[in-house]
Design a protein around this motif. Structure first.
Motif, mmCIF file in Angstrom:
data_model
loop_
_atom_site.group_PDB
_atom_site.id
_atom_site.type_symbol
_atom_site.label_atom_id
_atom_site.label_comp_id
_atom_site.label_asym_id
_atom_site.label_seq_id
_atom_site.Cartn_x
_atom_site.Cartn_y
_atom_site.Cartn_z
ATOM 1 N N UNK A 116 11.473 -4.878 -2.833
ATOM 2 C CA UNK A 116 11.612 -3.434 -3.054
ATOM 3 C C UNK A 116 11.178 -3.051 -4.465
ATOM 4 N N UNK A 117 11.524 -3.887 -5.437
ATOM 5 C CA UNK A 117 11.122 -3.615 -6.811
ATOM 6 C C UNK A 117 9.604 -3.733 -6.962
ATOM 7 N N UNK A 118 9.032 -4.739 -6.311
ATOM 8 C CA UNK A 118 7.572 -4.869 -6.337
ATOM 9 C C UNK A 118 6.912 -3.624 -5.743
ATOM 10 N N UNK A 119 7.436 -3.167 -4.609
ATOM 11 C CA UNK A 119 6.858 -2.000 -3.942
ATOM 12 C C UNK A 119 6.878 -0.778 -4.851
ATOM 13 N N UNK A 120 7.996 -0.570 -5.547
ATOM 14 C CA UNK A 120 8.113 0.591 -6.433
ATOM 15 C C UNK A 120 7.131 0.495 -7.597
ATOM 16 N N UNK A 126 1.712 -3.683 -13.911
ATOM 17 C CA UNK A 126 1.127 -4.688 -13.034
ATOM 18 C C UNK A 126 1.700 -6.073 -13.324
ATOM 19 N N UNK A 127 1.873 -6.382 -14.606
ATOM 20 C CA UNK A 127 2.426 -7.682 -14.962
ATOM 21 C C UNK A 127 3.805 -7.905 -14.375
ATOM 22 N N UNK A 128 4.617 -6.873 -14.406
ATOM 23 C CA UNK A 128 5.954 -6.979 -13.837
ATOM 24 C C UNK A 128 5.900 -7.040 -12.318
ATOM 25 N N UNK A 129 5.056 -6.195 -11.709
ATOM 26 C CA UNK A 129 4.928 -6.173 -10.251
ATOM 27 C C UNK A 129 4.432 -7.503 -9.711
ATOM 28 N N UNK A 130 3.549 -8.154 -10.442
ATOM 29 C CA UNK A 130 3.001 -9.437 -10.009
ATOM 30 C C UNK A 130 4.009 -10.574 -10.148
ATOM 31 N N UNK A 131 5.114 -10.323 -10.844
ATOM 32 C CA UNK A 131 6.048 -11.410 -11.161
ATOM 33 C C UNK A 131 7.412 -11.302 -10.505
ATOM 34 N N UNK A 180 0.845 -1.197 0.000
ATOM 35 C CA UNK A 180 0.000 0.000 0.000
ATOM 36 C C UNK A 180 0.877 1.243 0.000
ATOM 37 N N UNK A 181 0.536 2.220 -0.853
ATOM 38 C CA UNK A 181 1.278 3.470 -0.949
ATOM 39 C C UNK A 181 0.447 4.598 -0.330
ATOM 40 N N UNK A 211 3.578 1.038 -6.348
ATOM 41 C CA UNK A 211 3.372 2.457 -6.054
ATOM 42 C C UNK A 211 3.065 3.217 -7.340
ATOM 43 N N UNK A 212 3.805 2.916 -8.402
ATOM 44 C CA UNK A 212 3.565 3.545 -9.694
ATOM 45 C C UNK A 212 2.158 3.221 -10.197
ATOM 46 N N UNK A 213 1.758 1.969 -10.052
ATOM 47 C CA UNK A 213 0.430 1.546 -10.496
ATOM 48 C C UNK A 213 -0.666 2.263 -9.710
ATOM 49 N N UNK A 214 -0.480 2.386 -8.404
ATOM 50 C CA UNK A 214 -1.491 3.051 -7.576
ATOM 51 C C UNK A 214 -1.674 4.509 -7.976
ATOM 52 N N UNK A 215 -0.570 5.165 -8.351
ATOM 53 C CA UNK A 215 -0.680 6.557 -8.784
ATOM 54 C C UNK A 215 -1.484 6.672 -10.072
#
Length: 516
Positions: free
Chosen positions: A460-464, A450-455, A327-328, A467-471
């Motif tokens: 730390x990379x997932x969090x970043x 999202x595809x990258x974040x889910x994988x 969560x951001x 965060x970008x997706x949430x924005x």
């Protein structure tokens, strides 16, 4: 003397171990208030929370989760992963049986995956990342992945992968299977009878594991269609357990203060119910981002918390619940600003078209919320009318995409790749389902993020990335966010060990007992 001291220490340790078990008492009926009445008791056929509350006593999953979201054994007794994270091997309970007496084996897990990788929208999202699911022994199953899935252990939760019997469902149509008339699971309780509109009755499964559980003789899920009726039933003792989701907010604190009543907020850690409105983003005038932003700014989230939900909520900041990983807190919370909403309405070119707010009769708080939303939007120049439906009709409108706006809350399941990102992938706009990208939001850039974040496996990379997706999701006002919901569970003090995991009322109840 040393031997005596050693013996006494052993005795004390043994007594400490057996005391909790010996304190458990067998017998008794537990009555749980339930609404809405589920359309089916077969695992995985309905996404309603009430369906899960009942079916999770009949069926089981491989794992459950403690309050800190650590996975715990259920039908799987243990598991291990390969160093590269591509192979997950689960050792299964060897003493589990189906309610019709057939032994449980790894073949049941394989069949369950084959069914729900097609039937379940969340599990379907990762099916392409799973190379094989195979029985490697009578009580061992192996999942081989094409690529690491960092949230895999959460992907196989009860809501995604309940285990169903291969001898009844292998090779057939799941939704139209004749076996659905009589649900057969491995759970601590088995189906007895269902008086539609009145109650669902489950009884103790005597062949459950080693026979030491469950402690209760039976369960009654009492269907009560209104919050006032639930409150009266609980106060007079007709039911023993009630979720605050079925009560008026002002009744929660009153009933919790009664003699012989206890309450807990535990049991929602995994689900994190998140309230919002689906917005049909492909349907004019809701294809205007300015109008969608205006819808958000026009709502006073503090009022919704305090008046609509009587304090049992937290104002949300976008699509990710604050109880969900990654969560951001910097996302725009769309603080109440009716003047800004009016300016955005003007900038959107909105011509006064009447929008329909689809609702379902799932409680008076939701009726109040809808009435407040209509009035709040009217005050900033957006014309909205209520479109009342029964539960089935409401879900059909979402599935058919024949709606404008629709209040709902969904579970987030601990990790965003399980319960959140499914709502925003362009390819997950699949007509017919009310549980996927119902808002029809299409954004190729977001899909890639999202595809990258889910994988990726690096936290730390997932969090970043998240965060970008949430924005992006927040700035585009893809939904209208209303409340992070809290649903305390109220129960009689005689009921023990009721909420034991992060799944709360949607767990097995195998260890629940009543003090006589």
């Amino acid at each position: 003397m040393k031997f005596k001291a050693f013996f006494l220490s052993l005795l004390a340790a043994w007594l400490a171990f057996v005391a909790p078990l010996s304190a458990h008492q067998y017998g008794g009926s537990l009555k749980v208030a339930l609404f809405p009445e589920p359309p089916t008791l077969v695992a995985g056929l309905s996404g309603l929370g009430s369906a899960s509350i009942v079916s999770s006593k009949i069926y089981e999953a491989l794992v459950t989760y403690d309050f800190d979201l650590n996975p715990q054994p259920w039908l799987a007794t243990s598991w291990e992963t390969s160093k590269d994270g591509l192979v997950w091997t689960f050792n299964l309970a060897e003493d589990a049986k189906w309610h019709d007496g057939v032994p449980f084996t790894a073949a049941d897990v394989v069949t369950s995956y084959e069914v729900f990788s097609v039937e379940n929208d969340r599990l379907k999202l990762i099916a392409g990342k799973i190379a094989a699911v195979e029985a490697v022994g009578e009580h061992q199953v192996r999942f081989t992945l094409n690529e690491p899935i960092p949230s895999f252990i959460y992907m196989i939760n009860y809501g995604n992968l309940p285990i169903i019997p291969a001898h009844l469902y292998a090779g057939g149509n799941y939704r139209d299977n004749p076996a659905n008339a009589t649900p057969i699971g491995t759970g601590a309780f088995k189906f007895a009878d269902w008086e539609k509109g009145s109650y669902i009755h489950l009884v103790r499964f005597d062949d459950y594991r080693d026979g030491s559980e469950p402690f209760l003789d039976d369960l009654y899920f009492v269907v009560i269609p209104d919050a006032q009726g639930v409150a009266v039933a609980f106060e007079e003792g007709s039911v023993d357990v009630v979720s605050a989701s079925n009560l008026e907010g002002f009744d929660v604190s009153r009933l919790a203060g009664l003699d012989g009543v206890e309450s807990t907020k535990h049991g929602w850690e995994m689900l994190a119910p998140h309230g919002f409105l689906w917005v049909n983003t492909q349907k004019p005038p809701l294809d205007s981002v300015e109008l969608r932003q205006a819808l958000n700014y026009a709502l006073d989230k503090a009022f919704i918390r305090d008046v609509v939900f009587n304090g049992l909520a937290t104002p949300p900041r976008g699509a990710f619940d604050s109880r969900t990983k990654f969560f951001d807190p910097s996302v725009n919370d769309y603080a109440y600003d009716p003047e800004k909403a009016r300016k955005l309405v003007a900038a959107s070119g909105y011509d006064g078209t009447v929008l329909k707010l689809s609702t379902a009769p799932v409680g008076s708080a939701w009726a109040r919320l809808a009435e407040y939303e209509v009035q709040a939007w009217k005050e900033v120049g957006i014309n909205v009318e209520l479109d009342n439906n029964d539960v089935g009709g409401y879900l059909k409108k979402l599935g058919d995409r024949s709606y404008d706006l629709g209040n709902i809350y969904l579970y987030q399941y601990g990790d965003p790749s399980v319960g959140v990102t499914r709502n925003f992938y362009s390819f997950n706009d699949v007509a017919g389902s009310p549980w996927n990208n119902v808002g029809r939001y299409l954004n190729a850039d977001l899909d890639a993020i999202l595809g990258k974040a889910d994988s990726v496996t690096d936290a730390d990379e997932r969090a970043a990335l998240y965060a970008q997706a949430q924005q992006i999701i927040g700035n585009d006002a893809v939904q209208v966010w209303t409340a992070e919901l809290e649903f305390p569970t109220l129960y009689r003090s005689k009921v023990r060990n009721l909420i034991a995991t992060a799944l709360g009322l949607s767990d097995s109840f195998a260890g629940v007992w009543i003090k006589q």
